[in-house]
Design a protein around this motif. Structure first.
Motif, PDB file in Angstrom:
ATOM      1  N   THR A  85      -1.256  -2.719   6.746  1.00 13.27           N
ATOM      2  CA  THR A  85      -0.790  -3.472   5.569  1.00 13.27           C
ATOM      3  C   THR A  85      -0.703  -2.580   4.338  1.00 13.27           C
ATOM      4  N   ALA A  86      -1.635  -1.651   4.201  1.00 12.42           N
ATOM      5  CA  ALA A  86      -1.592  -0.731   3.064  1.00 12.42           C
ATOM      6  C   ALA A  86      -0.400   0.207   3.181  1.00 12.42           C
ATOM      7  N   MET A  87      -0.138   0.662   4.397  1.00 10.60           N
ATOM      8  CA  MET A  87       1.001   1.546   4.651  1.00 10.60           C
ATOM      9  C   MET A  87       2.311   0.838   4.288  1.00 10.60           C
ATOM     10  N   VAL A  88       2.442  -0.423   4.710  1.00  6.92           N
ATOM     11  CA  VAL A  88       3.660  -1.189   4.449  1.00  6.92           C
ATOM     12  C   VAL A  88       3.791  -1.506   2.957  1.00  6.92           C
ATOM     13  N   ALA A  89       2.689  -1.880   2.324  1.00  5.72           N
ATOM     14  CA  ALA A  89       2.730  -2.184   0.889  1.00  5.72           C
ATOM     15  C   ALA A  89       3.203  -0.971   0.090  1.00  5.72           C
ATOM     16  N   ALA A  90       2.760   0.206   0.488  1.00  7.30           N
ATOM     17  CA  ALA A  90       3.218   1.428  -0.183  1.00  7.30           C
ATOM     18  C   ALA A  90       4.712   1.632   0.021  1.00  7.30           C
ATOM     19  N   TYR A 100      -1.996   5.950   1.097  1.00 11.97           N
ATOM     20  CA  TYR A 100      -0.638   6.209   1.582  1.00 11.97           C
ATOM     21  C   TYR A 100       0.341   6.276   0.418  1.00 11.97           C
ATOM     22  N   ARG A 101       1.149   7.341   0.395  1.00  7.02           N
ATOM     23  CA  ARG A 101       2.203   7.488  -0.603  1.00  7.02           C
ATOM     24  C   ARG A 101       3.539   7.405   0.113  1.00  7.02           C
ATOM     25  N   ALA A 102       4.425   6.525  -0.354  1.00  2.00           N
ATOM     26  CA  ALA A 102       5.699   6.292   0.328  1.00  2.00           C
ATOM     27  C   ALA A 102       6.887   6.528  -0.590  1.00  2.00           C
ATOM     28  N   SER A 103       8.003   6.921   0.015  1.00  2.47           N
ATOM     29  CA  SER A 103       9.249   7.076  -0.724  1.00  2.47           C
ATOM     30  C   SER A 103      10.416   6.883   0.239  1.00  2.47           C
ATOM     31  N   LEU A 104      10.850   5.630   0.369  1.00  6.33           N
ATOM     32  CA  LEU A 104      12.028   5.322   1.185  1.00  6.33           C
ATOM     33  C   LEU A 104      13.272   5.512   0.329  1.00  6.33           C
ATOM     34  N   PRO A 105      14.294   6.205   0.837  1.00 12.87           N
ATOM     35  CA  PRO A 105      15.495   6.464   0.030  1.00 12.87           C
ATOM     36  C   PRO A 105      16.307   5.200  -0.214  1.00 12.87           C
ATOM     37  N   GLU A 106      17.108   5.231  -1.254  1.00  5.79           N
ATOM     38  CA  GLU A 106      17.990   4.103  -1.559  1.00  5.79           C
ATOM     39  C   GLU A 106      18.908   3.837  -0.371  1.00  5.79           C
ATOM     40  N   GLY A 107      19.129   2.565  -0.115  1.00  6.79           N
ATOM     41  CA  GLY A 107      19.953   2.186   1.011  1.00  6.79           C
ATOM     42  C   GLY A 107      19.189   2.072   2.313  1.00  6.79           C
ATOM     43  N   LYS A 108      17.893   2.482   2.291  1.00  2.00           N
ATOM     44  CA  LYS A 108      17.045   2.401   3.490  1.00  2.00           C
ATOM     45  C   LYS A 108      15.674   1.832   3.115  1.00  2.00           C
ATOM     46  N   ARG A 109      15.687   0.787   2.276  1.00  2.10           N
ATOM     47  CA  ARG A 109      14.442   0.258   1.740  1.00  2.10           C
ATOM     48  C   ARG A 109      13.901  -0.954   2.510  1.00  2.10           C
ATOM     49  N   MET A 110      14.664  -1.464   3.484  1.00  3.08           N
ATOM     50  CA  MET A 110      14.196  -2.644   4.204  1.00  3.08           C
ATOM     51  C   MET A 110      13.143  -2.269   5.251  1.00  3.08           C
ATOM     52  N   ILE A 111      12.165  -3.160   5.416  1.00  2.00           N
ATOM     53  CA  ILE A 111      11.092  -2.975   6.391  1.00  2.00           C
ATOM     54  C   ILE A 111      11.069  -4.172   7.331  1.00  2.00           C
ATOM     55  N   LEU A 112      11.021  -3.904   8.642  1.00  2.00           N
ATOM     56  CA  LEU A 112      10.875  -4.958   9.647  1.00  2.00           C
ATOM     57  C   LEU A 112       9.490  -4.836  10.270  1.00  2.00           C
ATOM     58  N   TYR A 113       8.766  -5.941  10.305  1.00  2.00           N
ATOM     59  CA  TYR A 113       7.410  -5.961  10.854  1.00  2.00           C
ATOM     60  C   TYR A 113       7.381  -6.927  12.030  1.00  2.00           C
ATOM     61  N   ILE A 145      11.339  -6.917   2.927  1.00  2.00           N
ATOM     62  CA  ILE A 145      10.492  -6.973   4.112  1.00  2.00           C
ATOM     63  C   ILE A 145      10.727  -8.276   4.875  1.00  2.00           C
ATOM     64  N   ARG A 146      10.843  -8.162   6.182  1.00  2.00           N
ATOM     65  CA  ARG A 146      10.958  -9.323   7.060  1.00  2.00           C
ATOM     66  C   ARG A 146       9.888  -9.206   8.139  1.00  2.00           C
ATOM     67  N   PHE A 147       9.172 -10.296   8.337  1.00  2.00           N
ATOM     68  CA  PHE A 147       8.032 -10.316   9.262  1.00  2.00           C
ATOM     69  C   PHE A 147       8.323 -11.287  10.399  1.00  2.00           C
ATOM     70  N   TYR A 148       8.088 -10.851  11.655  1.00  2.00           N
ATOM     71  CA  TYR A 148       8.351 -11.697  12.808  1.00  2.00           C
ATOM     72  C   TYR A 148       7.154 -11.693  13.759  1.00  2.00           C
ATOM     73  N   LEU A 174      11.988   1.392   7.775  1.00  2.00           N
ATOM     74  CA  LEU A 174      10.681   1.430   8.444  1.00  2.00           C
ATOM     75  C   LEU A 174      10.527   0.189   9.313  1.00  2.00           C
ATOM     76  N   VAL A 175      10.058   0.412  10.537  1.00  2.00           N
ATOM     77  CA  VAL A 175       9.794  -0.678  11.473  1.00  2.00           C
ATOM     78  C   VAL A 175       8.348  -0.582  11.935  1.00  2.00           C
ATOM     79  N   ILE A 176       7.634  -1.703  11.893  1.00  2.00           N
ATOM     80  CA  ILE A 176       6.269  -1.767  12.401  1.00  2.00           C
ATOM     81  C   ILE A 176       6.267  -2.592  13.682  1.00  2.00           C
ATOM     82  N   ILE A 177       5.684  -2.057  14.734  1.00  2.00           N
ATOM     83  CA  ILE A 177       5.486  -2.804  15.976  1.00  2.00           C
ATOM     84  C   ILE A 177       3.984  -2.878  16.216  1.00  2.00           C
ATOM     85  N   ASP A 178       3.384  -3.975  15.790  1.00  2.00           N
ATOM     86  CA  ASP A 178       1.938  -4.158  15.906  1.00  2.00           C
ATOM     87  C   ASP A 178       1.641  -4.789  17.261  1.00  2.00           C
ATOM     88  N   GLY A 179       1.469  -3.906  18.257  1.00  2.00           N
ATOM     89  CA  GLY A 179       1.230  -4.354  19.621  1.00  2.00           C
ATOM     90  C   GLY A 179       2.226  -3.737  20.583  1.00  2.00           C
TER      91      GLY A 179
END
Length: 372
Positions: A85-90, A100-113, A145-148, A174-179
């Motif tokens: 969660t801290a990684m994603v929040a960053a 965690y320090r993050a820098s997603l470039p413009e046009g690639k800011r969406m996160i799928l969890y 961010i979209r969470f599924y 960024l994509v998170i696959i928790d499991g």
């Protein structure tokens, strides 16, 4: 924003859509498909590919780049999801959260969890925690961010759903696959493991993004679970291990297991009264000593001295008393060990009939030579 299907109309190109998922089910390909795949994989000396953007760091150590995947691993209840969660929040805010320090470039800011393990209630707790760490309002959905929750679906459907989401949404960085384990039926199946790794590599390459996975460690050792764990360690850009501190179970330590970039120093966090992870700024890394020399490798003289001390006075009457006395005696000789090591040594003494038991208690027979 939704992404439309590829409409190049080239007859020589294989049909787009869920091509990556489809190739896992095929054992033969027509010439058009083979030609397309071969051209897709061709590396030309005259065409230097761009340097993949770095998107996530701990200090000055890079842990995530586009076109690669990474993982967090640890035992059950080690707070792996809190760490994520801290990684994603960053990443949502392109700031520093926890460590965690993050820098997603413009046009690639969406996160799928994607969460494959928890109920909707507990999944909501996770996304709420991300919002709070990122300083976002809980009254409004953030489009970044979209969470599924994919708990109720089969492994093959989970893969298809992730593939569909990647084909549907534009600007995913960024994509998170928790499991990760839940993308397969048999965690030790070599083919399934290879298929899952193939999907991760295909997704990160095709969509130019980073995937971070979560996989448990074995209960009895510090190895990642199953054949999939071995494959993950071999191919991941970074593998982090999250573990409870041995002196304080309320503290979780984060350290690198494998990194392509230089490794960062271990750090730790705890959970505050608001159920949020907080950096433990006073945490000191425990230096891990070399593995203790097994008691079975000690000389006969050491064992003899230990037994003489234990049985020099009144013989122990109970098993637990004997284990405790042996442990204390070995510790005096400079070999402090846990109960399991002492019990293993006691078993050997019994087999050699160096120690016997009758109604009066335990007895030592020094006339018989002590053996390892």
């Amino acid at each position: 924003m939704a992404r439309g299907r590829n409409s190049k109309g080239d007859k020589d190109e294989p049909e787009t859509g869920s091509l990556e998922v489809g190739m896992l089910c095929k054992s033969s390909f027509n010439d058009n498909e083979l030609d397309s795949y071969l051209r897709q994989g061709e590396i030309k000396a005259s065409e230097k590919p761009p340097v993949p953007p770095q998107i996530l760091w701990v200090g000055d150590c890079t842990i995530a780049t586009f076109g690669n995947f990474s993982a967090s691993t640890g035992k059950a209840k080690s707070k792996k999801t809190f760490n994520i969660t801290a990684m994603v929040a960053a990443a949502v805010t392109n700031t520093t959260v926890l460590n965690y320090r993050a820098s997603l470039p413009e046009g690639k800011r969406m996160i799928l969890y994607f969460d494959t393990e928890q109920s909707k209630f507990h999944c909501h707790n996770v996304i709420e925690r991300i919002y709070r760490l990122a300083g976002l309002s809980l009254n409004k959905e953030d489009k970044r961010i979209r969470f599924y929750g994919l708990r109720e679906f089969t492994p093959s459907l989970r893969i298809a759903l992730i593939d569909y989401a990647l084909r549907t949404f534009e600007g995913v960085g960024l994509v998170i696959i928790d499991g990760l384990r839940d993308l397969m039926y048999d965690i030790n199946n070599a083919k399934e493991s290879t298929d899952v790794m193939t999907m991760l590599m295909a997704w990160t390459s095709k969509y130019n993004l980073h995937i971070h996975c979560v996989l448990h460690l074995n209960k009895n050792d510090n190895n990642t679970r199953g054949h999939i764990g071995t494959e993950l360690e071999n191919k991941a850009e970074t593998v982090l291990i999250i573990s409870k501190d041995k002196q304080d179970a309320n503290i979780s330590e984060v350290k690198p297991m494998h990194m392509r970039d230089k490794e960062f120093s271990s750090w730790a966090f705890y959970i505050d009264d608001n159920s949020l992870p907080v950096l433990d700024v006073g945490y000191h890394v425990t230096v891990v000593k070399p593995k203790d020399k097994p008691l079975t490798s000690l000389s006969d003289d050491v064992h003899t001295r230990v037994l003489q001390k234990v049985f020099g006075n009144e013989p122990p009457q109970k098993y637990i008393e004997l284990v405790k006395a042996l442990g204390a005696s070995y510790a005096e000789e400079g070999y402090k060990r846990g109960d399991n090591a002492i019990k293993e040594m006691l078993k050997i003494f019994n087999e050699r009939k160096l120690i016997t038991k009758n109604k009066d208690g335990y007895h030592y027979h020094p006339a018989q030579p002590s053996q390892k």
